[in-house]
Motif scaffolding. Sequence first.
Motif, short mmCIF file in Angstrom:
data_model
loop_
_atom_site.label_atom_id
_atom_site.label_comp_id
_atom_site.label_asym_id
_atom_site.label_seq_id
_atom_site.Cartn_x
_atom_site.Cartn_y
_atom_site.Cartn_z
N TRP A 190 -9.75 57.66 46.03
CA TRP A 190 -9.44 56.43 46.77
C TRP A 190 -8.30 56.67 47.76
O TRP A 190 -8.37 56.24 48.92
CB TRP A 190 -9.05 55.31 45.80
N MET A 191 -7.27 57.36 47.32
CA MET A 191 -6.13 57.64 48.19
C MET A 191 -6.54 58.46 49.41
O MET A 191 -6.13 58.18 50.54
CB MET A 191 -5.05 58.38 47.41
N LEU A 192 -7.35 59.47 49.19
CA LEU A 192 -7.76 60.33 50.30
C LEU A 192 -8.64 59.57 51.30
O LEU A 192 -8.55 59.79 52.51
CB LEU A 192 -8.50 61.55 49.76
N GLU A 193 -9.47 58.66 50.80
CA GLU A 193 -10.33 57.90 51.69
C GLU A 193 -9.58 56.81 52.44
O GLU A 193 -9.80 56.60 53.64
CB GLU A 193 -11.48 57.27 50.89
N HIS A 194 -8.69 56.10 51.74
CA HIS A 194 -8.05 54.92 52.33
C HIS A 194 -6.63 55.16 52.82
O HIS A 194 -6.15 54.41 53.68
CB HIS A 194 -8.03 53.78 51.30
N GLU A 195 -5.94 56.15 52.28
CA GLU A 195 -4.53 56.38 52.61
C GLU A 195 -4.25 57.80 53.08
O GLU A 195 -3.11 58.23 53.12
CB GLU A 195 -3.65 56.08 51.38
N GLY A 196 -5.31 58.53 53.44
CA GLY A 196 -5.13 59.93 53.81
C GLY A 196 -4.15 60.15 54.94
O GLY A 196 -3.40 61.13 54.95
N LYS A 197 -4.14 59.24 55.93
CA LYS A 197 -3.26 59.39 57.08
C LYS A 197 -1.91 58.70 56.90
O LYS A 197 -1.07 58.70 57.81
CB LYS A 197 -3.94 58.83 58.33
N THR A 198 -1.70 58.12 55.74
CA THR A 198 -0.43 57.44 55.47
C THR A 198 0.68 58.47 55.30
O THR A 198 0.51 59.49 54.64
CB THR A 198 -0.53 56.59 54.19
N THR A 199 1.83 58.19 55.87
CA THR A 199 2.99 59.07 55.72
C THR A 199 3.74 58.71 54.45
O THR A 199 4.00 57.54 54.16
CB THR A 199 3.94 58.92 56.93
N THR A 200 4.08 59.71 53.68
CA THR A 200 4.87 59.51 52.46
C THR A 200 5.96 60.57 52.39
O THR A 200 5.98 61.52 53.16
CB THR A 200 3.98 59.54 51.20
N THR A 201 6.88 60.38 51.44
CA THR A 201 8.03 61.27 51.29
C THR A 201 8.07 61.84 49.90
O THR A 201 7.81 61.13 48.92
CB THR A 201 9.34 60.48 51.55
N TYR A 202 8.40 63.13 49.77
CA TYR A 202 8.60 63.72 48.45
C TYR A 202 9.89 63.18 47.85
O TYR A 202 10.90 63.04 48.54
CB TYR A 202 8.67 65.24 48.55
N VAL A 203 9.85 62.86 46.55
CA VAL A 203 10.99 62.23 45.89
C VAL A 203 12.09 63.24 45.60
O VAL A 203 11.91 64.46 45.73
CB VAL A 203 10.54 61.53 44.59
N GLU A 204 13.24 62.72 45.17
CA GLU A 204 14.46 63.52 45.10
C GLU A 204 14.40 64.71 44.14
O GLU A 204 15.03 65.73 44.35
CB GLU A 204 15.66 62.64 44.74
N LYS A 205 13.60 64.62 43.07
CA LYS A 205 13.56 65.72 42.11
C LYS A 205 12.66 66.87 42.55
O LYS A 205 12.66 67.93 41.94
CB LYS A 205 13.12 65.22 40.73
N SER A 206 11.90 66.68 43.61
CA SER A 206 10.95 67.68 44.07
C SER A 206 11.65 68.80 44.82
O SER A 206 12.68 68.59 45.48
CB SER A 206 9.90 67.03 44.97
N GLN A 207 11.07 69.99 44.78
CA GLN A 207 11.58 71.09 45.60
C GLN A 207 11.38 70.81 47.08
O GLN A 207 11.99 71.47 47.93
CB GLN A 207 10.88 72.40 45.22
N GLN A 208 10.54 69.83 47.40
CA GLN A 208 10.33 69.42 48.79
C GLN A 208 10.99 68.08 49.08
O GLN A 208 10.57 67.35 49.98
CB GLN A 208 8.83 69.36 49.10
N ALA A 209 12.03 67.75 48.32
CA ALA A 209 12.69 66.44 48.42
C ALA A 209 13.03 66.09 49.86
O ALA A 209 13.61 66.91 50.60
CB ALA A 209 13.95 66.43 47.57
N GLY A 210 12.65 64.87 50.25
CA GLY A 210 12.95 64.38 51.58
C GLY A 210 11.93 64.74 52.64
O GLY A 210 11.89 64.13 53.71
N LYS A 211 11.09 65.71 52.37
CA LYS A 211 10.06 66.11 53.34
C LYS A 211 9.00 65.03 53.45
O LYS A 211 8.58 64.45 52.46
CB LYS A 211 9.43 67.43 52.90
N GLN A 212 8.54 64.77 54.66
CA GLN A 212 7.52 63.77 54.90
C GLN A 212 6.21 64.42 55.34
O GLN A 212 6.21 65.51 55.91
CB GLN A 212 7.98 62.77 55.96
N GLY A 213 5.12 63.75 55.07
CA GLY A 213 3.82 64.23 55.51
C GLY A 213 2.74 63.24 55.15
O GLY A 213 2.98 62.26 54.44
#
Length: 346
Positions: A190-213
Amino acid sequence: MKTTCLTTLLLLSLTLHAEEKFPIKSGNGISIPSPIDKTMTEVRDGGKTVKIPAGMVYVPAGKFKFGESETRELPAYAIARFEVTNAEFKAFADATQYRGVPRYWKNGTYPEGKANHPVLFVSLNDCQAYCDWVSSKTGWKIVVPSAEQWEKAARGPKGTLYPWGNDKDSSYRGGKLKTHFNYNAVCAAWMLEHEGKTTTTYVEKSQQAGKQGHVEDITTGNGRVFAVTADGGVDAWIDHNTNTGFVNTQIYRDLVDKGGFTTPVGSYPTGVSHYGCHDMAGNAYEWTSSIIVATNGAERGQEVNDVRGGSWYSTGRSGQSLCTGEGRKAGSGYHSVGFRIAMEFK
């Protein structure tokens, strides 16, 4: 560019519900009575007639396959056709002025549109309080089922690994998922079909914290990209070593805050068990009264209560009907755990 707000099904306005109106309808149109409706139905067991609550199914006495190879035996009992819904739990909370309401509820009620979804973020203690209330109002002996009661109801007389058979039996073709139950591939597709182009941010505990995509470009530390595989698996759902993947993004956190990607109970009629129970695979893990030493998850090695059946969050394998080593602490509520009730004959 779209924001991390979830659209369509996931933009859920929060409204204060009036008195709960029963019966409510399941995902496949079956009426769900009030939890304290005393209506009984008759079922035949051999040469005798047995009365059970209208919202339950009958499981006859006898031996059954438990786990990989054990044979166990139980007396007859009844078990709920569906997981306890938000509306049913709210009826209990309103009647008893119960304070332990799920954390995704606002102003004492569940999100709009989720009356017939399974209640989540309820501790085993909350579930037992609900059972005590139903017992006091009906005179029935209502319990959180044991692991044995739960497993027999899910696996049926053939002892299958899933309620419908021995295989997950899911596939993904042309962007469409074919499956018997609600597990993490349903959310991912569902996410890939409806929200695939939505921009989101990796959360603070992630090694990619703050990165958007974009959601469709979410990756894990090993380079896997968020996708549903041909056999209904999910890539880049979560990487515990690097805290990357879909589960470590803000769009996922927003989803959990709205009660997760549950579906109305009974939405997968091809996944019904032999005895007539819906959602014994997926949608929400279900509490049991049985204690195990967990072999999976954050509770690994701890003595906890067995939870069964997988959830909207978990993998397809977690939907198997035997113990998968998942357990939770009785005093806490979780974003993927709900419950169903059983009735023992006095």
